[in-house]
Design a protein around this motif. Sequence first.
Motif, short mmCIF file in Angstrom:
data_model
loop_
_atom_site.label_atom_id
_atom_site.label_comp_id
_atom_site.label_asym_id
_atom_site.label_seq_id
_atom_site.Cartn_x
_atom_site.Cartn_y
_atom_site.Cartn_z
N SER A 116 0.84 -1.19 0.00
CA SER A 116 0.00 0.00 0.00
C SER A 116 0.88 1.25 0.00
CB SER A 116 -0.90 0.00 1.24
OG SER A 116 -1.48 1.27 1.44
N LEU A 117 0.48 2.21 -0.84
CA LEU A 117 1.20 3.48 -0.93
C LEU A 117 0.24 4.64 -0.67
CD1 LEU A 117 3.20 2.83 -4.23
CD2 LEU A 117 4.12 2.74 -1.90
N GLU A 118 0.72 5.65 0.00
CA GLU A 118 -0.08 6.86 0.19
C GLU A 118 0.84 8.07 0.35
OE1 GLU A 118 -2.03 7.61 4.05
OE2 GLU A 118 -1.27 5.62 4.66
N GLU A 119 0.36 9.21 -0.03
CA GLU A 119 1.12 10.45 0.10
C GLU A 119 0.14 11.61 0.31
OE1 GLU A 119 4.61 12.91 -2.27
OE2 GLU A 119 4.54 10.71 -2.28
N THR A 120 0.40 12.37 1.36
CA THR A 120 -0.47 13.50 1.68
C THR A 120 -0.26 14.63 0.68
OG1 THR A 120 -0.41 12.95 4.03
CG2 THR A 120 -1.10 15.18 3.45
N VAL A 121 -1.36 15.09 0.09
CA VAL A 121 -1.29 16.18 -0.87
C VAL A 121 -1.52 17.51 -0.18
CG1 VAL A 121 -2.29 17.12 -3.00
CG2 VAL A 121 -2.07 14.64 -2.71
N GLY A 122 -2.46 17.57 0.74
CA GLY A 122 -2.72 18.81 1.47
C GLY A 122 -4.16 18.88 1.94
N SER A 123 -4.47 19.92 2.68
CA SER A 123 -5.83 20.15 3.17
C SER A 123 -6.47 21.29 2.40
CB SER A 123 -5.81 20.50 4.66
OG SER A 123 -5.31 19.42 5.41
N GLY A 124 -7.77 21.18 2.21
CA GLY A 124 -8.47 22.22 1.45
C GLY A 124 -9.97 22.00 1.50
N THR A 125 -10.64 22.34 0.41
CA THR A 125 -12.10 22.22 0.36
C THR A 125 -12.55 21.65 -0.97
OG1 THR A 125 -12.33 24.49 -0.46
CG2 THR A 125 -12.47 24.17 1.92
N VAL A 126 -13.71 21.01 -0.92
CA VAL A 126 -14.43 20.61 -2.13
C VAL A 126 -15.53 21.63 -2.34
CG1 VAL A 126 -16.03 18.92 -3.09
CG2 VAL A 126 -13.93 18.15 -1.97
N GLN A 127 -15.62 22.17 -3.55
CA GLN A 127 -16.62 23.20 -3.83
C GLN A 127 -17.49 22.80 -5.01
OE1 GLN A 127 -14.47 26.88 -4.39
NE2 GLN A 127 -13.94 27.07 -2.22
N GLN A 128 -18.78 23.05 -4.85
CA GLN A 128 -19.74 22.78 -5.91
C GLN A 128 -20.83 23.85 -5.79
OE1 GLN A 128 -19.54 20.83 -8.30
NE2 GLN A 128 -21.53 20.21 -9.09
N ALA A 129 -20.83 24.75 -6.79
CA ALA A 129 -21.75 25.90 -6.73
C ALA A 129 -21.44 26.70 -5.47
CB ALA A 129 -23.20 25.44 -6.79
N GLU A 130 -22.45 26.85 -4.59
CA GLU A 130 -22.23 27.62 -3.37
C GLU A 130 -21.96 26.72 -2.17
OE1 GLU A 130 -25.61 30.10 -2.81
OE2 GLU A 130 -25.20 31.34 -4.57
N GLU A 131 -21.91 25.41 -2.37
CA GLU A 131 -21.69 24.47 -1.28
C GLU A 131 -20.22 24.07 -1.21
OE1 GLU A 131 -24.12 23.97 0.66
OE2 GLU A 131 -25.68 24.84 -0.61
N SER A 132 -19.77 23.71 0.01
CA SER A 132 -18.37 23.30 0.19
C SER A 132 -18.25 22.32 1.35
CB SER A 132 -17.47 24.52 0.44
OG SER A 132 -17.80 25.13 1.67
N ALA A 133 -17.12 21.61 1.38
CA ALA A 133 -16.83 20.67 2.47
C ALA A 133 -15.32 20.61 2.66
CB ALA A 133 -17.37 19.28 2.14
N ASN A 134 -14.90 20.45 3.90
CA ASN A 134 -13.47 20.39 4.22
C ASN A 134 -12.92 18.99 3.96
OD1 ASN A 134 -13.55 23.07 5.18
ND2 ASN A 134 -14.18 22.39 7.22
N ILE A 135 -11.73 18.92 3.38
CA ILE A 135 -11.11 17.62 3.09
C ILE A 135 -9.61 17.65 3.35
CG2 ILE A 135 -12.80 16.97 1.32
CD1 ILE A 135 -10.53 17.67 -0.74
#
Length: 431
Positions: A116-135
């Motif tokens: 298994s491989l993984e690498e952290t890309v970073g923290s940010g948000t998912v946005q769709q129109a006026e809605e968003s979520a933290n990821i």
Amino acid sequence: MLIWENSKLAVKALFNNKMRSLLTMLGIIIGIGSVIAIMTVSSSLTTSITDTFADMGANNVTVGVQKQSEEEETRRNGLKFGVSQRSVTLDEEDRITDDMLQAVKTQYAEEVNSISLEETVGSGTVQQAEESANIRLTGINKDYFNANALTLLAGRYLTEKDVSGNKRVIMVSNKVVENVFGGDAQSALAQSIQVVINNKFYRFYIAGVYQYEEDSASFSSEDSDNVTTTAYIPITTGKEMLHTDEGYENFTIVTEPDIEDVSAFADEVETYMNQKYYAANDKYEIHTMTMSSITSSMNSMVETVSVAIAFIAGISLLVGGIGVMNIMLVSITERTREIGTRKALGAKNSSIRMQFITEAVILCLIGGLLGIAAGFALGAAAASVLGYAAAAPMAAILGSVVFSMVIGVFFGFYPANKAARLNPIEALRYE
């Protein structure tokens, strides 16, 4: 006199003085109850830790690059400790390559199920129109799902084609779907979303939706409806976004389930990679870690602390034993004429001694059994409050029963011996 007859006499004597007997047993009850309660919580916590780490992959081996510790720090007591620097920034030649991974698979074909491989890309948000979520955006390969259990709600997992093709596909949690798509996981599939990481905008298509599992061991000030969850993309896509060097800082081996000693296998992999690839590297080396070793260390720490606390609580047993000795001395004083009569009728010193030792043992044994019941009930209640299933510490329970009897013999011997050595003529004249 037979032990059975001594036991009946002892029980009769205890019931003739119920309140005094109960107060005498109180020290034994509190001492053993405290020990059993502490050991019950400890046993429950240990079981919970073992189960938790088993769910996280007890047979997984994490392999990573760490900086060598050449400097030594000498403390006042003369002990030397290496100065370790775990957080490192690797050059490309120091990183783990795909060739190394393939060599490990080939060398340990019978032990390695997948890598298994993984690498952290970073923290940010998912946005769709006026809605968003933290990821938190994490790049992974297809074998990541062998090492980490994710419950798929809709769509699919990321595949080898996604990784080899640097696809712009993403797996998001149901929390993201609730915030951005109103909770309909099926309608979210194949939807285009905008991901903002470090003020940069990227476009992804949702390939799958997984069930977010809250970590009960962590604390967060975030609103539960807007909690930060992990979103997964192909690791090649993540590296492309970060413009990072080829290779990896670490990887996880998912071993075959029939491996008996995972820790020994981890040591073997560590030695193999260090000798073959890092022998000439004077800055970095390979280090391995297993969930079983972490579990063992944590359980050992919990057990050590529990034993130390239980030992302190067990000091009250000493007080209880002294109480038993005191009440037995009082009992002998009250029954001096009875002892004199028995000795005058031919009772041996050993019979008198055995009668009072038996009485002391039964007094402590009843107190011990009551203490075990109270301690387990208290420990189970405490474990329930902490969120753990109560686990009965059988070794501690059996040990408490034996210890209660030992206390009875130890603290009952002096009064019993004193009774056995009474002069029958003086005992008969005692008022």
